[in-house]
Design a protein around this motif. Sequence first.
Motif, PDB file in Angstrom:
ATOM      1  N   GLU A 186      50.864  10.932  18.458  1.00 40.39           N
ATOM      2  CA  GLU A 186      49.930  12.051  18.407  1.00 40.39           C
ATOM      3  C   GLU A 186      50.464  13.317  19.080  1.00 40.39           C
ATOM      4  OE1 GLU A 186      47.179  11.865  16.628  1.00 40.39           O
ATOM      5  OE2 GLU A 186      47.834   9.832  16.131  1.00 40.39           O
ATOM      6  N   VAL A 187      51.711  13.286  19.497  1.00 41.70           N
ATOM      7  CA  VAL A 187      52.300  14.444  20.181  1.00 41.70           C
ATOM      8  C   VAL A 187      53.382  15.059  19.315  1.00 41.70           C
ATOM      9  CG1 VAL A 187      53.614  15.184  22.228  1.00 41.70           C
ATOM     10  CG2 VAL A 187      51.814  13.466  22.452  1.00 41.70           C
TER      11      VAL A 187
ATOM     12  N   GLU B 269      50.885   6.867  38.774  1.00 42.05           N
ATOM     13  CA  GLU B 269      49.865   7.881  39.031  1.00 42.05           C
ATOM     14  C   GLU B 269      50.441   9.292  38.977  1.00 42.05           C
ATOM     15  OE1 GLU B 269      46.242   7.841  40.010  1.00 42.05           O
ATOM     16  OE2 GLU B 269      46.744   6.271  38.575  1.00 42.05           O
ATOM     17  N   ASP B 270      51.727   9.442  38.759  1.00 50.76           N
ATOM     18  CA  ASP B 270      52.360  10.756  38.865  1.00 50.76           C
ATOM     19  C   ASP B 270      53.379  10.975  37.747  1.00 50.76           C
ATOM     20  OD1 ASP B 270      53.212  13.217  39.825  1.00 50.76           O
ATOM     21  OD2 ASP B 270      54.628  12.332  41.248  1.00 50.76           O
ATOM     22  N   PRO B 271      52.907  11.445  36.569  1.00 51.64           N
ATOM     23  CA  PRO B 271      51.525  11.676  36.169  1.00 51.64           C
ATOM     24  C   PRO B 271      50.856  10.372  35.734  1.00 51.64           C
ATOM     25  CG  PRO B 271      52.964  12.256  34.367  1.00 51.64           C
ATOM     26  CD  PRO B 271      53.860  11.875  35.518  1.00 51.64           C
ATOM     27  N   PRO B 272      49.529  10.351  35.686  1.00 50.79           N
ATOM     28  CA  PRO B 272      48.809   9.125  35.356  1.00 50.79           C
ATOM     29  C   PRO B 272      49.222   8.521  34.015  1.00 50.79           C
ATOM     30  CG  PRO B 272      47.304  10.765  36.235  1.00 50.79           C
ATOM     31  CD  PRO B 272      48.615  11.460  36.018  1.00 50.79           C
ATOM     32  N   GLY B 273      49.644   7.263  34.062  1.00 55.26           N
ATOM     33  CA  GLY B 273      49.923   6.517  32.840  1.00 55.26           C
ATOM     34  C   GLY B 273      51.308   6.659  32.260  1.00 55.26           C
ATOM     35  N   LEU B 274      52.159   7.559  32.785  1.00 54.43           N
ATOM     36  CA  LEU B 274      53.453   7.778  32.142  1.00 54.43           C
ATOM     37  C   LEU B 274      54.389   6.587  32.318  1.00 54.43           C
ATOM     38  CD1 LEU B 274      55.439   9.413  30.531  1.00 54.43           C
ATOM     39  CD2 LEU B 274      56.068  10.647  32.626  1.00 54.43           C
ATOM     40  N   LEU B 275      54.459   6.022  33.520  1.00 52.22           N
ATOM     41  CA  LEU B 275      55.340   4.874  33.714  1.00 52.22           C
ATOM     42  C   LEU B 275      54.927   3.730  32.802  1.00 52.22           C
ATOM     43  CD1 LEU B 275      57.663   3.488  35.160  1.00 52.22           C
ATOM     44  CD2 LEU B 275      56.059   2.801  36.960  1.00 52.22           C
ATOM     45  N   GLY B 276      53.629   3.488  32.692  1.00 52.48           N
ATOM     46  CA  GLY B 276      53.150   2.452  31.793  1.00 52.48           C
ATOM     47  C   GLY B 276      53.547   2.726  30.351  1.00 52.48           C
TER      48      GLY B 276
ATOM     49  N   PHE C 262      52.388  12.432  26.340  1.00 49.21           N
ATOM     50  CA  PHE C 262      52.690  11.082  25.864  1.00 49.21           C
ATOM     51  C   PHE C 262      51.757  10.067  26.505  1.00 49.21           C
ATOM     52  CE2 PHE C 262      57.368  12.401  25.099  1.00 49.21           C
ATOM     53  CZ  PHE C 262      57.097  12.730  23.776  1.00 49.21           C
ATOM     54  N   ALA C 263      51.512  10.225  27.809  1.00 52.12           N
ATOM     55  CA  ALA C 263      50.640   9.295  28.519  1.00 52.12           C
ATOM     56  C   ALA C 263      49.192   9.425  28.056  1.00 52.12           C
ATOM     57  CB  ALA C 263      50.742   9.529  30.025  1.00 52.12           C
ATOM     58  N   GLU C 264      48.766  10.654  27.784  1.00 51.12           N
ATOM     59  CA  GLU C 264      47.373  10.891  27.396  1.00 51.12           C
ATOM     60  C   GLU C 264      47.083  10.503  25.952  1.00 51.12           C
ATOM     61  OE1 GLU C 264      46.747  15.032  28.005  1.00 51.12           O
ATOM     62  OE2 GLU C 264      47.108  14.943  30.171  1.00 51.12           O
ATOM     63  N   ARG C 265      48.013  10.839  25.041  1.00 53.48           N
ATOM     64  CA  ARG C 265      47.725  10.731  23.612  1.00 53.48           C
ATOM     65  C   ARG C 265      48.518   9.658  22.878  1.00 53.48           C
ATOM     66  NH1 ARG C 265      46.549  16.738  21.217  1.00 53.48           N
ATOM     67  NH2 ARG C 265      45.601  17.681  23.066  1.00 53.48           N
TER      68      ARG C 265
ATOM     69  N   THR D 146      56.105  18.847  19.041  1.00 55.54           N
ATOM     70  CA  THR D 146      56.743  19.858  19.877  1.00 55.54           C
ATOM     71  C   THR D 146      55.855  21.078  20.092  1.00 55.54           C
ATOM     72  OG1 THR D 146      57.890  20.660  17.876  1.00 55.54           O
ATOM     73  CG2 THR D 146      59.110  19.168  19.328  1.00 55.54           C
ATOM     74  N   ASN D 147      54.991  21.387  19.147  1.00 53.74           N
ATOM     75  CA  ASN D 147      54.074  22.509  19.340  1.00 53.74           C
ATOM     76  C   ASN D 147      53.122  22.250  20.512  1.00 53.74           C
ATOM     77  OD1 ASN D 147      55.063  24.077  17.227  1.00 53.74           O
ATOM     78  ND2 ASN D 147      53.683  23.159  15.717  1.00 53.74           N
ATOM     79  N   LEU D 148      52.601  21.026  20.573  1.00 54.90           N
ATOM     80  CA  LEU D 148      51.707  20.669  21.678  1.00 54.90           C
ATOM     81  C   LEU D 148      52.443  20.699  23.017  1.00 54.90           C
ATOM     82  CD1 LEU D 148      49.723  17.657  20.147  1.00 54.90           C
ATOM     83  CD2 LEU D 148      48.789  19.895  20.781  1.00 54.90           C
ATOM     84  N   VAL D 149      53.673  20.200  23.022  1.00 57.54           N
ATOM     85  CA  VAL D 149      54.451  20.185  24.258  1.00 57.54           C
ATOM     86  C   VAL D 149      54.720  21.610  24.734  1.00 57.54           C
ATOM     87  CG1 VAL D 149      56.653  19.554  25.321  1.00 57.54           C
ATOM     88  CG2 VAL D 149      55.514  17.955  23.761  1.00 57.54           C
ATOM     89  N   ALA D 150      55.133  22.472  23.812  1.00 56.98           N
ATOM     90  CA  ALA D 150      55.424  23.855  24.176  1.00 56.98           C
ATOM     91  C   ALA D 150      54.174  24.554  24.714  1.00 56.98           C
ATOM     92  CB  ALA D 150      55.976  24.602  22.963  1.00 56.98           C
TER      93      ALA D 150
END
Length: 211
Positions: A47-48, A118-125, A40-43, A50-54
Amino acid sequence: MPVPEPGGAAAPTPGRRRMPKQRRSRELVERILTAAGELFAERGYAEVNTNLVAARAGVSVGSLYQFFADKDAILTALQEQWTIRLGAALDERLRDALDAEPAELIDEVLDIHAALNEDPPGLLGFLLSSSTSPPAAPGVVEAIRSRLVQRLEVLAPAMPPERRETAASVIVHISNGLYAVGRSAGATDTAVRAEVRRALLSYVRTLRDDT
């Protein structure tokens, strides 16, 4: 947040097929949530799937569907997890800072933003962003706002409760400029952090001087 059932167990949230009970199941769910948070933070949410998550989690899609009906359910679980994590971080860092000056309190909150984003990068934002689709869960924002109300009781004890609630919401809105302007970098962008800090400090000092 999950609603406790009789006996103290938490009821599954919408889209949650079942709650993990065994250690192996809990670890599997944690891998799914970690992978989803990174993606979610990256894309971005759109763009996400369940196949990508798995695939990122190293589990089968069938295993994912044992616990989550879709990616909405995964996002809801992440938001609940981060409501707890953010609230705990704020309580730990601010517990001994009730009588601190506004500048010190603001720096503590911005440090929390920087560390957690930062843990993971961008998720809190991502979770706090107004552009998140679906929108950010109220619980994540409330974890910040409720702590700010407590601090305003100390900084501006004469302030009417209704104004204190509104002021806390305004502070959250200004703080989210870390992500509206700084994007995924958030409080780790030194230039954006400095400007958000200046805006917060000016506003908080005004609140204290007005009461």
